[in-house]
Structure formats: structure tokens, C-alpha cells
Scaffold this active site. Sequence first.
Site, short mmCIF file in Angstrom:
data_model
loop_
_atom_site.label_atom_id
_atom_site.label_comp_id
_atom_site.label_asym_id
_atom_site.label_seq_id
_atom_site.Cartn_x
_atom_site.Cartn_y
_atom_site.Cartn_z
N ASN A 52 34.15 -4.66 -3.42
CA ASN A 52 33.62 -6.00 -3.24
C ASN A 52 32.85 -6.03 -1.91
O ASN A 52 33.44 -6.00 -0.84
CB ASN A 52 34.79 -7.00 -3.23
CG ASN A 52 34.34 -8.42 -3.05
OD1 ASN A 52 33.37 -8.69 -2.38
ND2 ASN A 52 35.09 -9.34 -3.65
N LYS A 55 33.70 -8.62 0.73
CA LYS A 55 34.87 -8.28 1.54
C LYS A 55 34.49 -7.28 2.63
O LYS A 55 34.92 -7.42 3.78
CB LYS A 55 35.96 -7.62 0.66
CG LYS A 55 36.81 -8.55 -0.16
CD LYS A 55 37.94 -7.70 -0.73
CE LYS A 55 38.79 -8.38 -1.75
NZ LYS A 55 39.80 -7.46 -2.32
N GLU A 82 43.71 1.36 -10.63
CA GLU A 82 44.03 0.22 -11.48
C GLU A 82 44.98 -0.73 -10.74
O GLU A 82 46.01 -0.29 -10.20
CB GLU A 82 44.71 0.72 -12.77
CG GLU A 82 44.64 -0.33 -13.86
CD GLU A 82 45.45 0.08 -15.09
OE1 GLU A 82 45.74 -0.82 -15.90
OE2 GLU A 82 45.79 1.27 -15.22
N ASP A 120 43.95 -6.80 -0.78
CA ASP A 120 44.14 -7.48 -2.06
C ASP A 120 44.36 -8.95 -1.73
O ASP A 120 45.19 -9.28 -0.88
CB ASP A 120 45.33 -6.91 -2.85
CG ASP A 120 45.17 -7.24 -4.33
OD1 ASP A 120 44.17 -6.80 -4.93
OD2 ASP A 120 46.01 -7.96 -4.89
N ASP A 229 34.99 -19.72 -2.59
CA ASP A 229 34.61 -20.41 -1.35
C ASP A 229 33.94 -21.77 -1.56
O ASP A 229 34.20 -22.71 -0.80
CB ASP A 229 33.71 -19.51 -0.49
CG ASP A 229 34.52 -18.45 0.25
OD1 ASP A 229 35.74 -18.62 0.37
OD2 ASP A 229 33.93 -17.47 0.72
N LYS A 249 34.33 -19.28 8.95
CA LYS A 249 35.22 -18.67 7.94
C LYS A 249 35.93 -17.46 8.54
O LYS A 249 37.14 -17.29 8.36
CB LYS A 249 34.44 -18.27 6.69
CG LYS A 249 35.39 -17.65 5.66
CD LYS A 249 34.78 -17.18 4.37
CE LYS A 249 35.88 -16.54 3.52
NZ LYS A 249 35.41 -15.84 2.34
N HIS A 254 42.16 -16.20 5.71
CA HIS A 254 43.30 -15.36 5.36
C HIS A 254 43.02 -13.89 5.75
O HIS A 254 43.87 -13.20 6.26
CB HIS A 254 43.56 -15.47 3.85
CG HIS A 254 42.32 -15.31 3.01
ND1 HIS A 254 41.13 -15.94 3.29
CD2 HIS A 254 42.07 -14.57 1.89
CE1 HIS A 254 40.21 -15.62 2.40
NE2 HIS A 254 40.76 -14.78 1.53
N ARG A 255 41.76 -13.48 5.59
CA ARG A 255 41.38 -12.10 5.92
C ARG A 255 41.43 -11.91 7.44
O ARG A 255 41.92 -10.88 7.94
CB ARG A 255 39.96 -11.87 5.37
CG ARG A 255 39.50 -10.44 5.35
CD ARG A 255 38.43 -10.20 4.29
NE ARG A 255 38.97 -10.29 2.94
CZ ARG A 255 38.69 -11.29 2.10
NH1 ARG A 255 37.83 -12.23 2.42
NH2 ARG A 255 39.26 -11.31 0.90
P1 ITT Z 1 38.54 -4.84 -4.77
O1 ITT Z 1 39.74 -4.79 -5.67
O2 ITT Z 1 37.58 -3.71 -4.98
O3 ITT Z 1 38.92 -5.02 -3.32
P2 ITT Z 1 38.13 -7.48 -5.91
O4 ITT Z 1 37.09 -8.55 -5.73
O5 ITT Z 1 38.50 -7.13 -7.34
O6 ITT Z 1 37.67 -6.16 -5.13
P3 ITT Z 1 40.80 -8.48 -5.50
O7 ITT Z 1 41.37 -7.79 -6.67
O8 ITT Z 1 41.58 -8.52 -4.22
O9 ITT Z 1 39.38 -7.89 -5.09
O10 ITT Z 1 40.44 -9.98 -5.94
C1 ITT Z 1 40.13 -10.90 -4.97
C2 ITT Z 1 39.54 -12.13 -5.64
O11 ITT Z 1 40.10 -13.29 -5.00
C3 ITT Z 1 38.05 -12.18 -5.38
O12 ITT Z 1 37.31 -11.58 -6.41
C4 ITT Z 1 37.80 -13.68 -5.26
O13 ITT Z 1 37.69 -14.24 -6.54
C5 ITT Z 1 39.10 -14.18 -4.63
N1 ITT Z 1 38.99 -14.16 -3.16
C6 ITT Z 1 39.62 -13.33 -2.28
N2 ITT Z 1 39.25 -13.59 -1.03
C7 ITT Z 1 38.35 -14.58 -1.10
C8 ITT Z 1 37.59 -15.27 -0.15
O14 ITT Z 1 37.64 -14.94 1.13
N3 ITT Z 1 36.78 -16.24 -0.56
C9 ITT Z 1 36.71 -16.56 -1.85
N4 ITT Z 1 37.36 -15.96 -2.83
C10 ITT Z 1 38.19 -14.97 -2.46
#
Ligand code: ITT
Length: 279
Positions: A52, A55, A82, A120, A229, A249, A254-255
Site C-alpha cells: 500500500n 502507507k 496471506e 496491519d 480518511d 494526520k 494511529h500509525r
Molecule cells: P498491506 O497489507 O500490503 O500493508 P493493505 O492496504 O491491504 O496493505 P491492511 O491489510 O493493513 O493493508 O488494510 C488496511 C486497510 O485499513 C486499508 O486498506 C484501509 O482501508 C484501512 N486503513 C488503514 N489505515 C488507514 C488510514 O490511515 N486511513 C484510512 N484508511 C486506513
Amino acid sequence: MTVGAAREFNWLGESGVLTRVNSLTCGQERLGFERGDGMFVSMTGLLIATRNLHKVEEIRAILGGGFRYLMLKDFEDAPEVEEDAGTFVGNATKKAVELAKWRSRLQDKGCEDTFVLADDSGLEVDALNGAPGVHSARFAALDTGDPGNSASAENNAKLLRLMKGVPMEQRGARFRCVVALAPVPKLREEGSSPVCYADEAELGTRIFEGLCEGRIGFEPKGRGGFGYDPLFIPEGYERTFGELSEEVKNRLSHRAGALAGVREFLARPRRDSTTDEHG
Ligand code: ITT
């Protein structure tokens, strides 16, 4: 002095600007670079284990310079992990450990003092008993059975549909982020083959968690950020993360909370945690 493979190294200078590397020192100690004034600067490597890109951007902006960043996109053969653990901690740990072991097996010079950092994260909505939670990335796809992550617009539309008629005082929610940090272990030779025995506990994987409390708006607002967001209004604010600046932000999120723990941990003196203690 060895010149490193340029493809592998994304160097962020202390100014936060991508710094051109003239030479890499690949000794037994640590990788680093020579600054203009001739001083050797040692940097811990962080392989950011996410596909992502939003991220990635946020993690780099929050942690800043002073680390040697490596990205999954720079490794064509990086395994897909997975995410089937059912908890944020389980999924983050699985991503970090599997990629640390894979990185270790590459047996090149880029592994010294390197950690895999896996994030995650997701949204927990009180009125939905904590959903979408670990399913945040594929919330809409839970209904259709489509493989892979859902488009953010579809996830947001589903969330608004489920929240229809819920008054503001019952729209409480939080973003949760779990970061797992796993050292890339050194391999030991067994016969003629390099072997990595380390499991999760042996790797000494560290877990860091961050929360950001807020509420869900009635319609998407703003184009900033990603995912949920445009719907998420952090506590103490009237605007969504989609409307607020990146700086705001990345201070509240949370990050940011989870990464504050990572930064503090990596700043502590430590023995070489990437050494295989079984050798
Ligand atoms: P990776 O597994 O490759 O890291 P991913 O997007 O699939 O990528 P996750 O499984 O952790 O990551 O899913 C996180 C989801 O949660 C993300 O796709 C968003 O929909 C939501 N999310 C997480 N952090 C967020 C943020 O800072 N702002 C908005 N949505 C967020």
C-alpha cells in the site's frame, strides 16, 4: 569499500531529501554512507513490508530521515503473505516474520542491521461492533466474494449504508495500527546450504500499537489520505482526515502512535539483534 547495488537502496538523508550515495561501506558492522564532510553515518535499514503506497508514504514521512529505507516494490520476487491470522497483531507479525526470513535467505550485503516493518491496520466502528476491523481493506468484497482488496469508494459506500440513520453521538470509531518489527536474521551455514531456523519468537519480533479515536461522518469529505480518511473525523476536530493536512494526520494518526514506539525502540542502544544466536 564496496559500491552497493543502487536498485536496492533508497537513502533518505537527514534533511529528509533523497541523498545520492557515492559509496557504501559493507563491513561487518553496519551499512551507512559517507557524508560530504567525510563522516561515516550508520543507518538502520527498514524494509517496509506493505504494498500500500499510501502507507509507505506515511511511514516515511512519520519516521523521517535517519533510516535506510527498502521497499517491497524494489524486490520483484518478494513473497505475497496471506493475511489470514484474524487479528491485527497476528497479520502484522506474519508479514514481518515471513519477509524477514525471505530477506535473510537472499544472503546479500543489504541485510546488516535491517528490520522488516509490517503495518496491519484498520477501522473499528462502535455501531458495527468493531467492524470492519481486520477486514477493512476488503470490506465491500466480503459481500461479493471478489478476490483482493476492494476500492476505497466501495468500502466507504458500504460503511455509510450500514450507518444510515445512526445519529452522530453513536458514530464513534477508531483507527487501529499494529506495527510488527522483525530483525532480518543472519544465516548460518549448514553443509553447503545457508539455513534460517529463526521462528517468530527467536527473531524477537516487537509489536507496537497506535489508536486514533474519532467518529464517522455522514458523507465523504476531502481528497487527502486514503482508505476511510474521507469519512473519519478525529477527536477534537470537525474535519475529516481527507480534509485535514498530511502534517495533521501524521501527527494524530494511529500509525504515528505505533511508529513513535518503533522510533523509541530503534533509538535505544542494542546488541546486534540481526545475529543468528543458534550459530
Ligand atoms: P498491506 O497489507 O500490503 O500493508 P493493505 O492496504 O491491504 O496493505 P491492511 O491489510 O493493513 O493493508 O488494510 C488496511 C486497510 O485499513 C486499508 O486498506 C484501509 O482501508 C484501512 N486503513 C488503514 N489505515 C488507514 C488510514 O490511515 N486511513 C484510512 N484508511 C486506513
